[in-house]
Design a protein around this motif. Sequence first.
Motif, short mmCIF file in Angstrom:
data_model
loop_
_atom_site.label_atom_id
_atom_site.label_comp_id
_atom_site.label_asym_id
_atom_site.label_seq_id
_atom_site.Cartn_x
_atom_site.Cartn_y
_atom_site.Cartn_z
N GLU A 37 0.83 -1.21 0.00
CA GLU A 37 0.00 0.00 0.00
C GLU A 37 0.87 1.26 0.00
OE1 GLU A 37 -3.69 2.03 2.47
OE2 GLU A 37 -2.81 0.17 3.21
N LYS A 38 1.94 1.26 0.79
CA LYS A 38 2.86 2.40 0.83
C LYS A 38 3.50 2.63 -0.54
CE LYS A 38 6.84 4.11 3.40
NZ LYS A 38 7.80 3.85 4.47
N GLU A 39 3.90 1.55 -1.20
CA GLU A 39 4.51 1.66 -2.54
C GLU A 39 3.51 2.23 -3.54
OE1 GLU A 39 7.33 1.14 -5.67
OE2 GLU A 39 7.60 1.11 -3.50
N ILE A 40 2.29 1.73 -3.52
CA ILE A 40 1.26 2.22 -4.45
C ILE A 40 1.00 3.70 -4.22
CG2 ILE A 40 -1.19 2.05 -5.04
CD1 ILE A 40 -0.87 -1.02 -4.54
N LEU A 41 0.85 4.10 -2.97
CA LEU A 41 0.60 5.51 -2.66
C LEU A 41 1.77 6.40 -3.07
CD1 LEU A 41 -1.18 5.17 0.79
CD2 LEU A 41 -2.21 5.79 -1.41
N SER A 42 3.00 5.90 -2.95
CA SER A 42 4.17 6.70 -3.32
C SER A 42 4.23 6.95 -4.82
CB SER A 42 5.46 6.02 -2.85
OG SER A 42 5.80 4.92 -3.67
N ARG A 43 3.54 6.12 -5.60
CA ARG A 43 3.55 6.26 -7.06
C ARG A 43 2.27 6.89 -7.60
NH1 ARG A 43 7.45 3.14 -9.63
NH2 ARG A 43 8.73 1.94 -8.21
N ALA A 44 1.42 7.39 -6.72
CA ALA A 44 0.11 7.90 -7.12
C ALA A 44 0.17 9.05 -8.12
CB ALA A 44 -0.68 8.32 -5.89
N GLU A 45 1.24 9.81 -8.09
CA GLU A 45 1.34 10.98 -8.98
C GLU A 45 2.12 10.72 -10.26
OE1 GLU A 45 -0.50 13.63 -8.40
OE2 GLU A 45 -1.19 12.59 -6.60
N GLU A 46 2.56 9.49 -10.46
CA GLU A 46 3.31 9.20 -11.68
C GLU A 46 2.40 9.30 -12.90
OE1 GLU A 46 5.79 5.75 -11.49
OE2 GLU A 46 6.55 6.30 -9.52
N PRO A 47 2.94 9.79 -14.01
CA PRO A 47 2.11 10.08 -15.18
C PRO A 47 1.40 8.87 -15.79
CG PRO A 47 4.43 10.57 -15.62
CD PRO A 47 4.32 10.16 -14.19
N PHE A 48 1.93 7.67 -15.64
CA PHE A 48 1.33 6.51 -16.29
C PHE A 48 0.03 6.06 -15.63
CE2 PHE A 48 4.08 4.59 -13.09
CZ PHE A 48 3.22 3.69 -12.51
N LYS A 49 -0.27 6.57 -14.43
CA LYS A 49 -1.41 6.05 -13.68
C LYS A 49 -2.74 6.23 -14.41
CE LYS A 49 -2.71 10.01 -11.02
NZ LYS A 49 -3.49 10.39 -9.93
N SER A 50 -2.87 7.26 -15.21
CA SER A 50 -4.15 7.52 -15.88
C SER A 50 -4.42 6.55 -17.03
CB SER A 50 -4.21 8.96 -16.39
OG SER A 50 -3.18 9.15 -17.34
N ASN A 51 -3.41 5.85 -17.49
CA ASN A 51 -3.58 4.93 -18.61
C ASN A 51 -3.76 3.48 -18.18
OD1 ASN A 51 -3.25 7.03 -20.45
ND2 ASN A 51 -1.04 6.84 -20.38
N ILE A 52 -3.79 3.20 -16.90
CA ILE A 52 -3.92 1.83 -16.42
C ILE A 52 -5.37 1.38 -16.57
CG2 ILE A 52 -3.78 0.31 -14.40
CD1 ILE A 52 -1.47 2.12 -13.44
N SER A 53 -5.56 0.27 -17.27
CA SER A 53 -6.91 -0.24 -17.47
C SER A 53 -7.17 -1.54 -16.72
CB SER A 53 -7.18 -0.44 -18.96
OG SER A 53 -6.29 -1.38 -19.48
N THR A 54 -6.10 -2.23 -16.33
CA THR A 54 -6.26 -3.53 -15.68
C THR A 54 -5.23 -3.70 -14.58
OG1 THR A 54 -6.96 -4.47 -17.80
CG2 THR A 54 -6.37 -6.02 -16.08
N ILE A 55 -5.65 -4.30 -13.48
CA ILE A 55 -4.74 -4.69 -12.42
C ILE A 55 -4.83 -6.20 -12.28
CG2 ILE A 55 -4.19 -4.53 -9.96
CD1 ILE A 55 -5.42 -1.72 -10.01
N TYR A 56 -3.70 -6.85 -12.44
CA TYR A 56 -3.62 -8.30 -12.33
C TYR A 56 -3.04 -8.67 -10.97
CZ TYR A 56 -3.85 -7.98 -17.44
OH TYR A 56 -4.21 -7.69 -18.72
N LEU A 57 -3.68 -9.57 -10.27
CA LEU A 57 -3.15 -10.11 -9.02
C LEU A 57 -2.72 -11.54 -9.29
CD1 LEU A 57 -5.81 -8.88 -6.45
CD2 LEU A 57 -3.60 -7.86 -6.97
N GLY A 58 -1.48 -11.83 -9.00
CA GLY A 58 -0.98 -13.17 -9.27
C GLY A 58 0.06 -13.56 -8.25
N GLY A 59 0.78 -14.58 -8.57
CA GLY A 59 1.83 -15.05 -7.68
C GLY A 59 1.46 -16.36 -7.06
N GLY A 60 1.49 -16.37 -5.75
CA GLY A 60 1.14 -17.57 -5.01
C GLY A 60 -0.36 -17.82 -5.10
N THR A 61 -1.06 -17.46 -4.06
CA THR A 61 -2.50 -17.64 -4.01
C THR A 61 -3.10 -16.34 -3.48
OG1 THR A 61 -2.10 -19.96 -3.47
CG2 THR A 61 -4.34 -19.16 -3.18
N PRO A 62 -3.39 -15.37 -4.34
CA PRO A 62 -3.92 -14.09 -3.88
C PRO A 62 -5.19 -14.22 -3.04
CG PRO A 62 -3.26 -13.92 -6.17
CD PRO A 62 -3.16 -15.38 -5.79
#
Length: 72
Positions: A37-62
Amino acid sequence: MKGVYIHIPFCKQACRYCDFYFTINMKLIEGFTAALEKEILSRAEEPFKSNISTIYLGGGTPSVLSVAQLKS
């Protein structure tokens, strides 16, 4: 269209065939989600955020995350 992949490395058990980073130590989930959550909030103002259309959760067992942890 841009997507973001979030690796959730928690598994209920270790599988012999898995080559991805994972842990079965569920005691680490709270610290992991707080850091994520801290990492996501620290990147909230980055310019690419407005173009994100999908968030994928993966890895072990989300699905080992609680609803509250996923919401945060």
